[in-house]
Motif scaffolding. Structure first.
Motif, PDB file in Angstrom:
ATOM      1  N   ALA A  44      21.037 -21.330  -7.289  1.00  0.00           N
ATOM      2  CA  ALA A  44      20.201 -21.464  -6.100  1.00  0.00           C
ATOM      3  C   ALA A  44      20.612 -20.375  -5.115  1.00  0.00           C
ATOM      4  O   ALA A  44      21.774 -19.977  -5.067  1.00  0.00           O
ATOM      5  CB  ALA A  44      20.381 -22.841  -5.485  1.00  0.00           C
TER       6      ALA A  44
ATOM      7  N   ASP B  56      15.308 -22.229  -5.520  1.00  0.00           N
ATOM      8  CA  ASP B  56      16.092 -23.171  -6.323  1.00  0.00           C
ATOM      9  C   ASP B  56      16.541 -22.555  -7.639  1.00  0.00           C
ATOM     10  O   ASP B  56      16.203 -21.411  -7.950  1.00  0.00           O
ATOM     11  CB  ASP B  56      15.329 -24.485  -6.546  1.00  0.00           C
ATOM     12  CG  ASP B  56      14.111 -24.355  -7.449  1.00  0.00           C
ATOM     13  OD1 ASP B  56      13.923 -23.311  -8.116  1.00  0.00           O
ATOM     14  OD2 ASP B  56      13.325 -25.324  -7.510  1.00  0.00           O
TER      15      ASP B  56
ATOM     16  N   HIS C 140      17.757 -29.746   0.477  1.00  0.00           N
ATOM     17  CA  HIS C 140      17.339 -29.714  -0.916  1.00  0.00           C
ATOM     18  C   HIS C 140      18.435 -30.294  -1.790  1.00  0.00           C
ATOM     19  O   HIS C 140      19.613 -30.010  -1.584  1.00  0.00           O
ATOM     20  CB  HIS C 140      17.054 -28.263  -1.339  1.00  0.00           C
ATOM     21  CG  HIS C 140      16.058 -27.585  -0.464  1.00  0.00           C
ATOM     22  ND1 HIS C 140      14.706 -27.762  -0.608  1.00  0.00           N
ATOM     23  CD2 HIS C 140      16.200 -26.747   0.587  1.00  0.00           C
ATOM     24  CE1 HIS C 140      14.066 -27.058   0.300  1.00  0.00           C
ATOM     25  NE2 HIS C 140      14.962 -26.425   1.048  1.00  0.00           N
TER      26      HIS C 140
END
Length: 84
Positions: A15, A40, A73
């Motif tokens: 990431a 990501d 995230h």
């Protein structure tokens, strides 16, 4: 412009948080934003956070952002986020 970094993230299963200066064409393309992009480990852009309020001299160049990019995230056992 981020296609190569997205490919690198996917190939290496990593990431990436990347600080950048953005000229948003969907906002007229006339203003610059101090932005933070999250890519990501599958190589997909998940969010773009534009700095909410440029400080002092920054206001001469950069436009104020919005809160749309303020996200965290999931990343393995953690939740990650960033501010610019």
């Amino acid at each position: 412009e981020l296609d190569e970094l997205c490919a690198i993230a996917k190939e290496n299963s990593i990431a990436i948080y990347l600080g950048m200066i953005e000229r948003a064409h969907n906002r007229g393309g006339h203003s610059l934003y101090c932005s933070l992009v999250y890519i990501d480990n599958l190589g997909k852009i998940q969010s773009v956070h534009r700095k909410l309020q440029p400080t002092y001299e920054e206001r001469l160049t950069w436009a104020p952002g919005d809160g749309n990019g303020l996200q965290v995230h999931p990343l393995k056992d953690f939740s990650v986020g960033g501010l610019n």
